[in-house]
Design an enzyme around this catalytic site. Sequence first.
Site, PDB file in Angstrom:
ATOM      1  CD  GLU A 197      -3.891  -4.716   5.151  1.00 45.24           C
ATOM      2  OE1 GLU A 197      -5.064  -5.140   4.989  1.00 45.24           O
ATOM      3  OE2 GLU A 197      -3.645  -3.503   5.270  1.00 45.24           O
TER       4      GLU A 197
ATOM      5  CD  GLU B 262      -2.447  -1.603   2.528  1.00 42.90           C
ATOM      6  OE1 GLU B 262      -2.264  -0.863   3.515  1.00 42.90           O
ATOM      7  OE2 GLU B 262      -3.035  -2.704   2.598  1.00 42.90           O
TER       8      GLU B 262
ATOM      9  CG  ASP C 264      -0.362  -1.329  14.741  1.00 39.42           C
ATOM     10  OD1 ASP C 264      -0.457  -1.276  15.963  1.00 39.42           O
ATOM     11  OD2 ASP C 264       0.650  -0.899  14.127  1.00 39.42           O
TER      12      ASP C 264
ATOM     13  CG  HIS D 291      -1.096   4.101  13.632  1.00 39.41           C
ATOM     14  ND1 HIS D 291      -2.322   4.488  14.119  1.00 39.41           N
ATOM     15  CD2 HIS D 291      -1.215   4.050  12.284  1.00 39.41           C
ATOM     16  CE1 HIS D 291      -3.158   4.678  13.100  1.00 39.41           C
ATOM     17  NE2 HIS D 291      -2.507   4.415  11.987  1.00 39.41           N
TER      18      HIS D 291
END
Length: 734
Positions: A464, A421, A489, A534
């Site tokens: 993902e 990404e 995360d 995060h």
Amino acid sequence: MGLAVSGARVPDSAGASGSLSAQQLVEIYRLMYLSRRLDDREILLKRQQKIFFQISAAGHEALQVGAGLALRSGYDWFFPYYRDRALCLALGLTPDVMMLQAVGAGTDPSSGGRQMPTHWSSRAMHLVSTSSSTTTQLLHAVGCAEAGRYFSRHPEAAEKAEGDYRAFNDVSFHGDEVVLTCLGEGSTSQGEFWEAMNTASNQKLPVIFCVEDNGYAISVPVEVNTPGGNISKLVANFPNFYFAEIDGTDPEICLRTFQAAAEHCRAGLGPAFVHGHCVRAYSHSLSDDDRLYRSTAEREADALRDPIAKMQMRLLREGILTEAQINELEQSQDHLAAEAAERALEAPLPEVSEILKHVYSEDLDPTGPMFDHEHADAPGGAGGGKTGSAKGSEPRTMADLINACLHDEMRRDPRIVVYGEDVADASREQVLSEVKGKGGVFKLTAGLQTEFGSERVFNSPLAEANIVGRAVGYAARGMKPVVEIQFFDYIWPAMHQIHNELALMRWRSHATWASPAVIRVPIGGYLTGGAIYHSQCGESIFTHIPGLRVVFPSNALDANGLLRTAIRCDDPVLFLEHKRLYRETFGRAPYPGHEFAIPFGKAKIVRPGTHMTLVTYGAVVPRALQAAERAQREHGIDVEIIDLRTLSPYDWEAIAKSVRKTSRVIVAHEDMISWGYGAEIAARIADELFEDLDAPVKRIGSMDTFVAYQPVIEDAILPQPETILKAIMGLKAY
Ligand SMILES: Cc1ncc(C[n+]2csc(CCOP(=O)(O)OP(=O)(O)O)c2C)c(N)n1
Ligand SMILES: [Mg+2]
């Protein structure tokens, strides 16, 4: 169009509009019948407790034989699911190979007795190891198709090379190859189905998705899984597809449809979606009894559509075979099935001593001297890309040296692709003349697309599992995907692919296939405001996965050398990059040259000491150093700090040597203390070094909760230098 058939079993070609010859129809029936009889033979063996599981293709044979005969074994690529016996027979897999897996023989070539029946592998046939996980194979098929396209456009990338994983990954490809992947209708509910359709459609990949719709997912009827009850209606708006919804019990219709689908794919027009309505002639598996949830009327209606009975009737009706000839044919196939079972029952069992074989590559050892350039005078020179510079120049950050390594390795190895990404400089490459480019949310991939082009460096969809699943497919073809998961995360949607596919591929297929991809992942806290989503760690969840290498560097030089080893080795690697360390002053280093590599499993003593040992890694290394300096200065305690650098494998020898010297040890990490990485290390020290200890083994980790947003509580949750100093003092007092 000629009738493309696999092998010599259907020798005569017929035009698409012409009819199949009698010989072809008989061969189709033979394959379908053999498949059914192999299932029946296995059912018998299961009832005799000679095999341990059974799942059948019964009712799906026509669809599968049609697919298998329309494509080319060993030329096209195949990612079946657990019900695809007739497909695999049509591709040329033998009854012996099937039965060897059913009994769990040591000589089972698909898995060495490790996988359930019907989970076959064959390199010669391009049959990539079958999983039990529904739908994961679709993303592998997508990555495989991408790799095939890449090699056909860049044939030089297929050349063999020594000195890295390429020496053990031969490449073959054809410009017009097709990839077939199959699944049940229930499995279309999985997100990975949609993720695979997304990329296949967007990139016009030559993938045929075959949905074998038997109306049930174990006991769950189709309308529960699929809104409206028909998956074809839901996918109809995906661009670039060839769509067909067919009677999956008529092998001729199926064959014709797959031929048309393959033609669409081979012409480069895009993927195909073949939705075949078949029946589940038996229950889901031998562990299921469908009388518990299906009405008698429904089961009887299905029986009338049984493809074997229908095809037999056709052969008789059209005068292709007499009843006596059918009997003769069937008896010969019964014999084949029975004899294959007999031979398999005589086959040797797997050796207990070989259980751990192929967890990792047996060919290329990333802990070995081949990757040890740390102590030698590593050849320097050009390289380093955008951020690189000549060897011995000014100190660079960890971010710089990771980026430099990516540039170096992509220059050296044309099989590397980088995606994830936001990793591209700009997907709309025409803007690159006026903008600087993104190159990752942390800029770790900056400049890669600009230097190596959009075929090698590109943005993935925001998915993902898509990222890792495609990597499995790329790697099966001998490419080296170096992918990024944007934040640790958010790795969880990919967990299924990592745990059940990527890490397992080599072991489960007895090294017929492997997935040596690199997954780079920014990890960790100490960010001031990173908060829950995060800042997390969680590395021990991954070190608990056999087959996966886990790396966690604490400084720029280690990151550079370990990433090089990760890319060149032949195992899947999770490469954890601490976000807080990316641009810290701590641990900067000059660019070490484009051959600099550090072996896995070699810790570094970052501070020698005599009073106690502190084993750590990642962002705790600089914090432990601070604590140790204070302990020395203020209390005269001399702490030896070991930076593990790689967590799986880890350097037990270094730990043991130090603990034998100091007799006191703390294991410290940023992740939560309970069930954390330190628990394993501490337990092993207590077990194997008990005699050498003068005090209990101590652990330091974060509190057993998530990392919070407000810095006051973030600081309290994560281990700080003061926490470490306190533990050092406490341990010295013993
Ligand atoms: C990810 C995953 N979840 C659950 C299962 C357990 N399971 C095995 S088969 C199956 C049903 C699959 O149905 P369908 O996709 O229609 O294929 P069919 O078996 O009917 O051919 C389930 C739930 C699994 N293997 N994988
Ligand atoms: Mg089904």
